[in-house]
Design an enzyme around this catalytic site. Structure first.
Site, PDB file in Angstrom:
ATOM      1  N   LYS A   1      -5.403 101.493 -33.427  1.00 26.70           N
ATOM      2  CA  LYS A   1      -5.942 102.654 -32.696  1.00 26.70           C
ATOM      3  C   LYS A   1      -6.293 102.353 -31.234  1.00 26.70           C
ATOM      4  O   LYS A   1      -7.061 103.069 -30.610  1.00 26.70           O
ATOM      5  CB  LYS A   1      -7.188 103.239 -33.386  1.00 26.70           C
ATOM      6  CG  LYS A   1      -7.035 103.613 -34.827  1.00 26.70           C
ATOM      7  CD  LYS A   1      -5.789 104.368 -35.178  1.00 26.70           C
ATOM      8  CE  LYS A   1      -5.636 105.710 -34.560  1.00 26.70           C
ATOM      9  NZ  LYS A   1      -4.306 106.296 -34.903  1.00 26.70           N
TER      10      LYS A   1
ATOM     11  N   GLY B   1      -3.831 101.960 -28.895  1.00 22.59           N
ATOM     12  CA  GLY B   1      -2.713 102.367 -28.037  1.00 22.59           C
ATOM     13  C   GLY B   1      -1.483 101.504 -28.251  1.00 22.59           C
ATOM     14  O   GLY B   1      -0.611 101.406 -27.379  1.00 22.59           O
ATOM     15  N   THR B   2      -1.360 100.929 -29.436  1.00 23.60           N
ATOM     16  CA  THR B   2      -0.235 100.019 -29.704  1.00 23.60           C
ATOM     17  C   THR B   2       1.110 100.756 -29.701  1.00 23.60           C
ATOM     18  O   THR B   2       2.105 100.235 -29.211  1.00 23.60           O
ATOM     19  CB  THR B   2      -0.431  99.295 -31.059  1.00 23.60           C
ATOM     20  OG1 THR B   2      -0.632 100.278 -32.084  1.00 23.60           O
ATOM     21  CG2 THR B   2      -1.628  98.372 -31.021  1.00 23.60           C
TER      22      THR B   2
ATOM     23  N   VAL C   1      -8.574 114.659 -32.051  1.00 23.82           N
ATOM     24  CA  VAL C   1      -9.902 115.025 -31.545  1.00 23.82           C
ATOM     25  C   VAL C   1     -10.949 114.204 -32.307  1.00 23.82           C
ATOM     26  O   VAL C   1     -10.888 114.104 -33.540  1.00 23.82           O
ATOM     27  CB  VAL C   1     -10.157 116.539 -31.751  1.00 23.82           C
ATOM     28  CG1 VAL C   1     -11.552 116.926 -31.284  1.00 23.82           C
ATOM     29  CG2 VAL C   1      -9.090 117.350 -31.027  1.00 23.82           C
TER      30      VAL C   1
HETATM   31  N1  LIG Z   1       0.323 108.386 -23.952  1.00 21.06           N
HETATM   32  C1  LIG Z   1      -0.364 108.435 -25.079  1.00 21.06           C
HETATM   33  N2  LIG Z   1      -0.108 109.377 -25.999  1.00 21.06           N
HETATM   34  C2  LIG Z   1      -0.819 109.428 -27.148  1.00 21.06           C
HETATM   35  N3  LIG Z   1      -1.791 108.556 -27.468  1.00 21.06           N
HETATM   36  C3  LIG Z   1      -2.077 107.597 -26.581  1.00 21.06           C
HETATM   37  C4  LIG Z   1      -1.379 107.494 -25.364  1.00 21.06           C
HETATM   38  N4  LIG Z   1      -1.895 106.443 -24.679  1.00 21.06           N
HETATM   39  C5  LIG Z   1      -2.868 105.940 -25.431  1.00 21.06           C
HETATM   40  N5  LIG Z   1      -2.977 106.614 -26.583  1.00 21.06           N
HETATM   41  C6  LIG Z   1      -3.955 106.333 -27.632  1.00 21.06           C
HETATM   42  O1  LIG Z   1      -3.308 105.686 -28.706  1.00 21.06           O
HETATM   43  C7  LIG Z   1      -4.200 105.819 -29.813  1.00 21.06           C
HETATM   44  C8  LIG Z   1      -3.493 105.451 -31.069  1.00 21.06           C
HETATM   45  O2  LIG Z   1      -3.392 104.061 -31.071  1.00 21.06           O
HETATM   46  P1  LIG Z   1      -2.305 103.267 -31.894  1.00 21.06           P
HETATM   47  O3  LIG Z   1      -0.953 103.735 -31.522  1.00 21.06           O
HETATM   48  O4  LIG Z   1      -2.576 101.824 -31.701  1.00 21.06           O
HETATM   49  O5  LIG Z   1      -2.633 103.702 -33.378  1.00 21.06           O
HETATM   50  S1  LIG Z   1      -2.122 102.990 -34.709  1.00 21.06           S
HETATM   51  O6  LIG Z   1      -2.974 101.835 -34.938  1.00 21.06           O
HETATM   52  O7  LIG Z   1      -0.713 102.665 -34.541  1.00 21.06           O
HETATM   53  O8  LIG Z   1      -2.324 104.018 -35.749  1.00 21.06           O
HETATM   54  C9  LIG Z   1      -4.683 107.235 -29.733  1.00 21.06           C
HETATM   55  O9  LIG Z   1      -5.976 107.271 -30.283  1.00 21.06           O
HETATM   56  P2  LIG Z   1      -6.729 108.639 -30.629  1.00 21.06           P
HETATM   57  O10 LIG Z   1      -6.894 109.374 -29.342  1.00 21.06           O
HETATM   58  O11 LIG Z   1      -8.038 108.215 -31.166  1.00 21.06           O
HETATM   59  O12 LIG Z   1      -5.895 109.376 -31.617  1.00 21.06           O
HETATM   60  C10 LIG Z   1      -4.628 107.548 -28.237  1.00 21.06           C
HETATM   61  O13 LIG Z   1      -5.901 107.647 -27.647  1.00 21.06           O
END
Ligand SMILES: Nc1ncnc2c1ncn2[C@@H]1O[C@H](COP(=O)(O)OS(=O)(=O)O)[C@@H](OP(=O)(O)O)[C@H]1O
Length: 438
Positions: A185, A187-188, A404
């Site tokens: 979570k 931003g991977t 959200v």
């Molecule tokens: N460009 C863009 N678009 C969408 N989301 C973005 C982006 N950059 C960063 N993030 C953040 O990435 C969060 C999800 O993290 P992961 O991809 O590491 O999640 S996971 O572990 O693979 O489920 C996700 O977390 P949440 O906002 O809590 O849903 C996003 O805040």
């Protein structure tokens, strides 16, 4: 007709051929070879005397040498990659790696011909980043189609391809040379998607979970999870659970002790809440819960009123603890730390760090991104090759990214802040930099 017989030496081994010809035909020309029973061109004795060594066998030998030299030159030009060992080609500026896709000088992003763009948002080629854009962005989650992956429709894998040159355009599956190990979570997915824009990078569509869940499947299974790549491209995968699994660092070390690792961290409280939101959504979807408990009631131990450090979303934000286990096997120089919060607001800055760390040319620049007002996140611009005018479409991560968050009780927030503080400090000390985390 009166005929003469001559014996002419034709090669070094002193093979003699009986040639019959009439006085009328005593010059050069097609004549009958009684030895081979063939008509052949026989030079007159005068010519043979001048070029006694230019025989048929010599010619064949010479031709063989030329062909062999050409083959060797081609073979040496190809760079056979070493399996499981980092293979970087950062100096390679060629964009041919995308299977011949045209590169835009501002941003080398082009969709493959078969990409389904229905519902995509059309932008002008020079749309300014940050400009408001239309709705219904295409999604690029790990559950969806990976429209960026140029090799997605290639199914043929040739073992001998390891020795083919780039020009053959053949691809094979290669082990990753870098792994995004977490944090969940943080931003991977965004990082993997954005770095995948680079022409010298390919990324796995799904999280392979090899070093934590599928280790028994063996290395060949792991390799098969990877996308096809050219020798000039590096492969990346991401499995955020690697960060927190106790067995993974040692296994990764045994796999490749010089592998590059990327760790993305996000402010620990918002990461924990994001983790909670995901778990809640899944539990409600599965029908396991009708009403899911609040974050506060899970993060705080009701018997003590303190932060419950055994609650998984809290535990996963203890970056110092997890990093220490990795540092037992790897040097800090092998681990790139990225700012997950900055990935959201200025992704191109984090991309530049990734490119530098991986020894890649700088390609994924600010003009590759466009802010999507509806989603509240940056999406990427890709050139729609179905259009001839260089028009672009924007591709965003799926709806599961950017959920959200519920408002958190300020008292609980304060408790969490105090709880995380010493762990954060330790983490900053280990990595030699700080983050602005309350
Ligand atoms: N460009 C863009 N678009 C969408 N989301 C973005 C982006 N950059 C960063 N993030 C953040 O990435 C969060 C999800 O993290 P992961 O991809 O590491 O999640 S996971 O572990 O693979 O489920 C996700 O977390 P949440 O906002 O809590 O849903 C996003 O805040």
């Amino acid at each position: 007709m009166h005929q003469h017989q001559h014996v002419l030496p034709l090669d070094k081994k002193q093979t003699y051929v009986m040639v019959q010809y009439s006085p009328l035909n005593s010059g050069s020309g097609a004549q009958y070879d009684s030895y081979r029973g063939l008509h052949q061109f026989v030079p007159p004795p005068a010519i043979v005397a001048r070029c006694p060594k230019l025989t048929r066998y010599k010619m064949i030998g010479l031709l063989a040498v030329v062909v062999l030299s050409l083959f060797l030159l081609t073979f040496m030009a190809a760079k056979p990659p070493t399996m499981g060992v980092p293979f970087f080609r950062g100096d390679d500026q060629t964009l041919a790696g995308r299977g011949g896709l045209a590169a835009s000088p501002m941003c080398s992003l082009t969709l493959p011909e078969d990409a389904n763009l229905s519902g995509g948002v059309e932008l002008t080629a020079d749309a300014a980043p940050g400009a408001p854009v239309a709705q219904s962005p295409e999604t690029l989650d790990n559950t969806g189609t990976d429209a960026f992956n140029p090799g997605q429709n290639e199914v043929h894998v040739y073992p001998s391809d390891r020795y083919e040159s780039d020009s053959t355009r053949r691809r094979i599956k290669r082990f990753p040379t870098a792994i995004v190990i977490g944090a969940r979570k943080a931003g991977t997915r965004a990082v993997l998607r954005f770095v995948d824009l680079h022409p010298d990078v390919v990324t796995s569509k799904r999280e392979p979970h090899f070093f934590d869940r599928e280790y028994k499947q063996g290395l060949e299974w792991y390799r098969q999870q990877m996308p096809l790549s050219l020798p000039s491209q590096i492969t990346l995968e991401k499995t955020p659970n690697y960060l927190v699994d106790w067995e993974v660092p040692k296994r990764v070390y045994n796999f490749n002790e010089s592998i590059k690792l990327i760790l993305i961290v996000r402010e620990p409280i918002s990461r924990a809440v994001s983790d909670y939101v995901q778990l809640r959504e899944r539990a409600l979807k599965n029908g396991r819960y009708k009403r899911f408990p609040d974050f506060e009631s899970l993060a705080i131990d009701p018997s003590t009123g303190d932060v419950d450090k055994s609650y998984a979303p809290v535990k996963r934000s203890l970056y110092s603890r997890h990093l220490e286990r990795w540092l037992a096997f790897f040097n800090m120089s092998q681990i790139l730390i990225l700012d997950g919060d900055n990935i959201r607001y200025r992704p191109w800055e984090e991309m530049a760090k990734v490119e530098k760390f991986l020894g890649l040319s700088h390609q994924v620049k600010q003009d590759c991104f466009v802010f999507n007002e509806t989603k509240g996140f940056f999406c990427v611009k890709v050139i729609d090759r179905k259009k001839s005018n260089g028009a672009t479409v924007q591709k965003c991560l799926s709806e599961s990214k950017g959920r959200v968050h519920p408002p958190i009780d300020p008292v609980v927030r304060s408790k969490l802040r105090d709880f995380f503080h010493p762990f954060n400090k330790r983490f900053f000390y280990k990595i030699g930099r700080t983050f602005d985390w309350e």
